[in-house]
Design a protein around this motif. Structure first.
Motif, PDB file in Angstrom:
ATOM      1  N   LEU A   1       0.804  -1.231   0.000  1.00 26.82           N
ATOM      2  CA  LEU A   1       0.000   0.000   0.000  1.00 26.82           C
ATOM      3  C   LEU A   1       0.837   1.281   0.000  1.00 26.82           C
ATOM      4  CD1 LEU A   1      -2.827  -1.057   2.495  1.00 26.82           C
ATOM      5  CD2 LEU A   1      -2.752  -1.321   0.006  1.00 26.82           C
ATOM      6  N   PRO A   2       1.924   1.375   0.773  1.00 30.48           N
ATOM      7  CA  PRO A   2       2.693   2.624   0.779  1.00 30.48           C
ATOM      8  C   PRO A   2       3.258   3.020  -0.593  1.00 30.48           C
ATOM      9  CG  PRO A   2       3.318   1.261   2.649  1.00 30.48           C
ATOM     10  CD  PRO A   2       2.438   0.420   1.760  1.00 30.48           C
ATOM     11  N   HIS A   3       3.379   2.051  -1.509  1.00 35.64           N
ATOM     12  CA  HIS A   3       3.948   2.358  -2.824  1.00 35.64           C
ATOM     13  C   HIS A   3       2.895   2.547  -3.922  1.00 35.64           C
ATOM     14  CE1 HIS A   3       7.699   1.002  -0.857  1.00 35.64           C
ATOM     15  NE2 HIS A   3       8.132   2.036  -1.533  1.00 35.64           N
ATOM     16  N   TYR A   4       1.615   2.574  -3.556  1.00 35.61           N
ATOM     17  CA  TYR A   4       0.583   2.819  -4.570  1.00 35.61           C
ATOM     18  C   TYR A   4       0.835   4.125  -5.319  1.00 35.61           C
ATOM     19  CZ  TYR A   4      -2.860  -0.930  -3.732  1.00 35.61           C
ATOM     20  OH  TYR A   4      -3.520  -2.137  -3.669  1.00 35.61           O
ATOM     21  N   SER A   5       1.339   5.125  -4.636  1.00 39.70           N
ATOM     22  CA  SER A   5       1.573   6.419  -5.285  1.00 39.70           C
ATOM     23  C   SER A   5       2.629   6.319  -6.389  1.00 39.70           C
ATOM     24  CB  SER A   5       1.995   7.470  -4.260  1.00 39.70           C
ATOM     25  OG  SER A   5       3.210   7.097  -3.638  1.00 39.70           O
ATOM     26  N   ASP A   6       3.456   5.280  -6.359  1.00 34.37           N
ATOM     27  CA  ASP A   6       4.498   5.100  -7.376  1.00 34.37           C
ATOM     28  C   ASP A   6       3.944   4.598  -8.710  1.00 34.37           C
ATOM     29  OD1 ASP A   6       6.321   5.787  -5.397  1.00 34.37           O
ATOM     30  OD2 ASP A   6       6.946   3.716  -5.027  1.00 34.37           O
ATOM     31  N   TRP A   7       2.782   3.934  -8.678  1.00 36.24           N
ATOM     32  CA  TRP A   7       2.313   3.294  -9.910  1.00 36.24           C
ATOM     33  C   TRP A   7       0.806   3.381 -10.161  1.00 36.24           C
ATOM     34  CZ3 TRP A   7      -1.275  -0.621  -9.688  1.00 36.24           C
ATOM     35  CH2 TRP A   7      -1.470  -1.227  -8.438  1.00 36.24           C
TER      36      TRP A   7
ATOM     37  N   ARG B   1      -4.256   6.482  -5.467  1.00 36.71           N
ATOM     38  CA  ARG B   1      -2.908   7.049  -5.367  1.00 36.71           C
ATOM     39  C   ARG B   1      -2.392   7.104  -3.934  1.00 36.71           C
ATOM     40  NH1 ARG B   1      -3.584  12.292  -9.181  1.00 36.71           N
ATOM     41  NH2 ARG B   1      -4.643  11.224 -10.877  1.00 36.71           N
ATOM     42  N   GLU B   2      -3.285   7.015  -2.963  1.00 40.29           N
ATOM     43  CA  GLU B   2      -2.881   7.032  -1.552  1.00 40.29           C
ATOM     44  C   GLU B   2      -3.550   5.855  -0.864  1.00 40.29           C
ATOM     45  OE1 GLU B   2      -3.863  10.850   0.120  1.00 40.29           O
ATOM     46  OE2 GLU B   2      -3.090  11.896  -1.659  1.00 40.29           O
ATOM     47  N   ALA B   3      -2.748   5.053  -0.160  1.00 36.55           N
ATOM     48  CA  ALA B   3      -3.284   3.877   0.520  1.00 36.55           C
ATOM     49  C   ALA B   3      -2.445   3.576   1.751  1.00 36.55           C
ATOM     50  CB  ALA B   3      -3.279   2.677  -0.420  1.00 36.55           C
TER      51      ALA B   3
ATOM     52  N   ARG C   1      -8.956  -1.941   8.887  1.00 37.72           N
ATOM     53  CA  ARG C   1      -9.483  -0.807   8.145  1.00 37.72           C
ATOM     54  C   ARG C   1      -8.353  -0.151   7.367  1.00 37.72           C
ATOM     55  NH1 ARG C   1     -14.369   1.079   7.970  1.00 37.72           N
ATOM     56  NH2 ARG C   1     -15.306   0.576   9.942  1.00 37.72           N
ATOM     57  N   LEU C   2      -8.642   0.177   6.109  1.00 36.52           N
ATOM     58  CA  LEU C   2      -7.687   0.877   5.253  1.00 36.52           C
ATOM     59  C   LEU C   2      -8.073   2.342   5.134  1.00 36.52           C
ATOM     60  CD1 LEU C   2      -7.478  -1.613   2.239  1.00 36.52           C
ATOM     61  CD2 LEU C   2      -5.994  -1.516   4.252  1.00 36.52           C
ATOM     62  N   ARG C   3      -7.141   3.137   4.686  1.00 31.20           N
ATOM     63  CA  ARG C   3      -7.431   4.514   4.278  1.00 31.20           C
ATOM     64  C   ARG C   3      -7.004   4.612   2.828  1.00 31.20           C
ATOM     65  NH1 ARG C   3      -5.338   9.210   2.985  1.00 31.20           N
ATOM     66  NH2 ARG C   3      -6.388  11.127   3.567  1.00 31.20           N
ATOM     67  N   LEU C   4      -7.979   4.827   1.939  1.00 27.78           N
ATOM     68  CA  LEU C   4      -7.716   4.893   0.509  1.00 27.78           C
ATOM     69  C   LEU C   4      -8.197   6.234  -0.030  1.00 27.78           C
ATOM     70  CD1 LEU C   4      -9.015   1.358  -0.545  1.00 27.78           C
ATOM     71  CD2 LEU C   4      -6.687   2.004   0.080  1.00 27.78           C
TER      72      LEU C   4
ATOM     73  N   THR D   1     -11.796  10.175  -0.417  1.00 26.60           N
ATOM     74  CA  THR D   1     -11.119   9.387   0.615  1.00 26.60           C
ATOM     75  C   THR D   1     -12.170   8.538   1.323  1.00 26.60           C
ATOM     76  OG1 THR D   1      -9.458  11.109   0.943  1.00 26.60           O
ATOM     77  CG2 THR D   1      -9.715   9.500   2.714  1.00 26.60           C
ATOM     78  N   PHE D   2     -11.856   7.271   1.497  1.00 26.80           N
ATOM     79  CA  PHE D   2     -12.764   6.412   2.250  1.00 26.80           C
ATOM     80  C   PHE D   2     -11.969   5.407   3.065  1.00 26.80           C
ATOM     81  CE2 PHE D   2     -12.108   4.465  -1.802  1.00 26.80           C
ATOM     82  CZ  PHE D   2     -12.213   3.101  -1.630  1.00 26.80           C
TER      83      PHE D   2
END
Length: 145
Positions: A24-30, A35-37, A46-49, A60-61
């Motif tokens: 998840l921390p690298h979602y912003s790379d690809w 883009r944020e997770a 629980r996630l923050r996406l 954001t959810f």
């Protein structure tokens, strides 16, 4: 109820696809759509996406992980304010292909009283899923150094 689904075949093992999907921390790379997770990939967590739809504003959810079976399935349930208003069960299902590679089915089932009112937005989400799939394939197939 409305459901959308997209499919992509990736020339990488299910282990590699799982590694990318759960990092998840690298979602912003690809990832052009999510883009944020952040959060822990474990059932009940629980996630923050933060999504960036191609045609719409960022959202954001905080979905809750339903399924996290390594190299097989990742799913979460997201809700708009209260259960039953607009709920989305999002899934990534990974299938090991004979001869190598992985088929990824990304789908989401939308339920709730607001689904008919948001039908056009739901239909447009297919484009965002396709963009995510293309980026996931590129990321998984990239040669790692």
């Amino acid at each position: 109820m409305r459901q959308i689904a997209t499919v992509v075949d990736i020339a990488a093992t299910p282990a590699r696809v799982w590694e990318v999907l759960t990092d998840l921390p690298h979602y912003s790379d690809w990832n052009p759509f999510i883009r944020e997770a952040s959060g822990e990939v474990a059932p009940g967590a629980r996630l923050r996406l933060r999504t960036f739809p191609a045609r719409g504003r960022p959202v954001t959810f905080r979905p809750r992980i339903r399924t996290a079976v390594p190299q097989r399935e990742l799913s979460w349930m997201g809700r708009l304010v209260l259960p039953g208003l607009f709920d989305g069960l999002h899934r990534f299902v990974l299938t090991d292909l004979d001869g190598g590679g992985t088929r990824v089915v990304q789908d989401e089932r939308f339920t709730g009283v607001l689904v008919p009112a948001l039908a056009k937005a739901v239909a447009r989400t297919t484009e965002d899923f396709d963009a995510l799939n293309r980026a996931l394939r590129k990321r998984c197939e990239a040669v790692r150094v």
